[in-house]
Design a protein around this motif. Sequence first.
Motif, PDB file in Angstrom:
ATOM      1  N   MET A   1       5.481   1.553  29.977  1.00  0.00           N
ATOM      2  CA  MET A   1       6.092   1.072  28.738  1.00  0.00           C
ATOM      3  C   MET A   1       5.121   1.217  27.573  1.00  0.00           C
ATOM      4  SD  MET A   1       8.044  -2.323  30.163  1.00  0.00           S
ATOM      5  CE  MET A   1       8.698  -2.813  28.556  1.00  0.00           C
ATOM      6  N   ALA A   2       3.857   0.844  27.791  1.00  0.00           N
ATOM      7  CA  ALA A   2       2.856   0.952  26.731  1.00  0.00           C
ATOM      8  C   ALA A   2       2.695   2.404  26.293  1.00  0.00           C
ATOM      9  CB  ALA A   2       1.516   0.378  27.201  1.00  0.00           C
ATOM     10  N   ALA A   3       2.622   3.313  27.240  1.00  0.00           N
ATOM     11  CA  ALA A   3       2.496   4.736  26.893  1.00  0.00           C
ATOM     12  C   ALA A   3       3.710   5.199  26.095  1.00  0.00           C
ATOM     13  CB  ALA A   3       2.322   5.575  28.155  1.00  0.00           C
ATOM     14  N   ALA A   4       4.899   4.771  26.506  1.00  0.00           N
ATOM     15  CA  ALA A   4       6.121   5.165  25.792  1.00  0.00           C
ATOM     16  C   ALA A   4       6.139   4.592  24.377  1.00  0.00           C
ATOM     17  CB  ALA A   4       7.351   4.723  26.576  1.00  0.00           C
ATOM     18  N   TYR A   5       5.725   3.341  24.207  1.00  0.00           N
ATOM     19  CA  TYR A   5       5.625   2.778  22.860  1.00  0.00           C
ATOM     20  C   TYR A   5       4.574   3.531  22.042  1.00  0.00           C
ATOM     21  CZ  TYR A   5       8.655  -1.337  23.298  1.00  0.00           C
ATOM     22  OH  TYR A   5       9.727  -2.169  23.428  1.00  0.00           O
ATOM     23  N   HIS A   6       3.444   3.776  22.655  1.00  0.00           N
ATOM     24  CA  HIS A   6       2.363   4.490  21.958  1.00  0.00           C
ATOM     25  C   HIS A   6       2.851   5.846  21.445  1.00  0.00           C
ATOM     26  CE1 HIS A   6      -2.080   5.174  21.384  1.00  0.00           C
ATOM     27  NE2 HIS A   6      -1.564   6.369  21.139  1.00  0.00           N
ATOM     28  N   LEU A   7       3.613   6.534  22.247  1.00  0.00           N
ATOM     29  CA  LEU A   7       4.105   7.865  21.911  1.00  0.00           C
ATOM     30  C   LEU A   7       5.400   7.839  21.099  1.00  0.00           C
ATOM     31  CD1 LEU A   7       3.312   9.513  25.353  1.00  0.00           C
ATOM     32  CD2 LEU A   7       2.071   9.854  23.192  1.00  0.00           C
ATOM     33  N   LYS A   8       5.810   6.627  20.700  1.00  0.00           N
ATOM     34  CA  LYS A   8       7.013   6.415  19.870  1.00  0.00           C
ATOM     35  C   LYS A   8       8.283   6.925  20.544  1.00  0.00           C
ATOM     36  CE  LYS A   8       4.323   6.211  15.673  1.00  0.00           C
ATOM     37  NZ  LYS A   8       4.013   6.730  14.369  1.00  0.00           N
TER      38      LYS A   8
ATOM     39  N   PHE B   1       8.420  -6.843  23.605  1.00  0.00           N
ATOM     40  CA  PHE B   1       7.783  -7.094  22.308  1.00  0.00           C
ATOM     41  C   PHE B   1       6.281  -7.336  22.463  1.00  0.00           C
ATOM     42  CE2 PHE B   1      12.201  -8.428  21.150  1.00  0.00           C
ATOM     43  CZ  PHE B   1      12.449  -7.374  20.275  1.00  0.00           C
ATOM     44  N   GLN B   2       5.891  -7.993  23.550  1.00  0.00           N
ATOM     45  CA  GLN B   2       4.456  -8.195  23.810  1.00  0.00           C
ATOM     46  C   GLN B   2       3.753  -6.861  24.027  1.00  0.00           C
ATOM     47  OE1 GLN B   2       4.844 -11.195  27.062  1.00  0.00           O
ATOM     48  NE2 GLN B   2       2.961 -11.960  26.125  1.00  0.00           N
ATOM     49  N   ILE B   3       4.389  -5.988  24.782  1.00  0.00           N
ATOM     50  CA  ILE B   3       3.783  -4.678  25.051  1.00  0.00           C
ATOM     51  C   ILE B   3       3.681  -3.873  23.760  1.00  0.00           C
ATOM     52  CG2 ILE B   3       4.059  -2.480  26.278  1.00  0.00           C
ATOM     53  CD1 ILE B   3       5.339  -4.170  28.554  1.00  0.00           C
ATOM     54  N   LYS B   4       4.736  -3.900  22.966  1.00  0.00           N
ATOM     55  CA  LYS B   4       4.694  -3.216  21.668  1.00  0.00           C
ATOM     56  C   LYS B   4       3.540  -3.754  20.830  1.00  0.00           C
ATOM     57  CE  LYS B   4       6.734  -4.847  18.408  1.00  0.00           C
ATOM     58  NZ  LYS B   4       7.076  -5.462  17.194  1.00  0.00           N
TER      59      LYS B   4
END
Length: 168
Positions: free
Chosen positions: A16-23, A139-142
């Motif tokens: 999830m973090a990688a996906a958020y990071h990569l938008k 939301f925490q991960i974002k």
Amino acid sequence: MIFIYHDFGGTHTTSMAAAYHLKKLPYNRRLHKDEVLNIKYFNKITKHDAGKLIFHGKDDKDNLVYTLGRRKNKYVSKSLEELATLLQKEFNLEEKVIISNTSPTVPIIMTIGGFLAKGIHMNSLGTPLLVFGAKQCCFQIKDLVLYTKKMSRSIDKGVVVLNNKQFK
């Protein structure tokens, strides 16, 4: 820069973090079930992948984004830090390395879901709990990803290790 998001299994909050990071995920709302299930590597990494750096892509600034499942070994991030420092010092690696722990964002329901799905292969019970947990902590991960990016710009060190305990 090289970003490495890590946790116990390396397949849920790290993906999830990688996906958020990569938008690749929306920042402005809670995730839907299909969005969670379509995250690259979400619930697909196994214990046999422990210790492997999984490449997720390059972000909009051409930084590399990886994830890592460390299992119970609490020294993995320290080893990564030492290796990156060695490469920078001895081989003039100029890339800044950011090592960010996603474990503090994991809700108990996701831990239970992960055990059921990955530990004892009861996907029919575990996967819905994982999706519920992912929606609960998105939301925490974002926020963790935004914090990780901010720290990468503000800390002037070649290797930055973020334990992220404030996200509990």
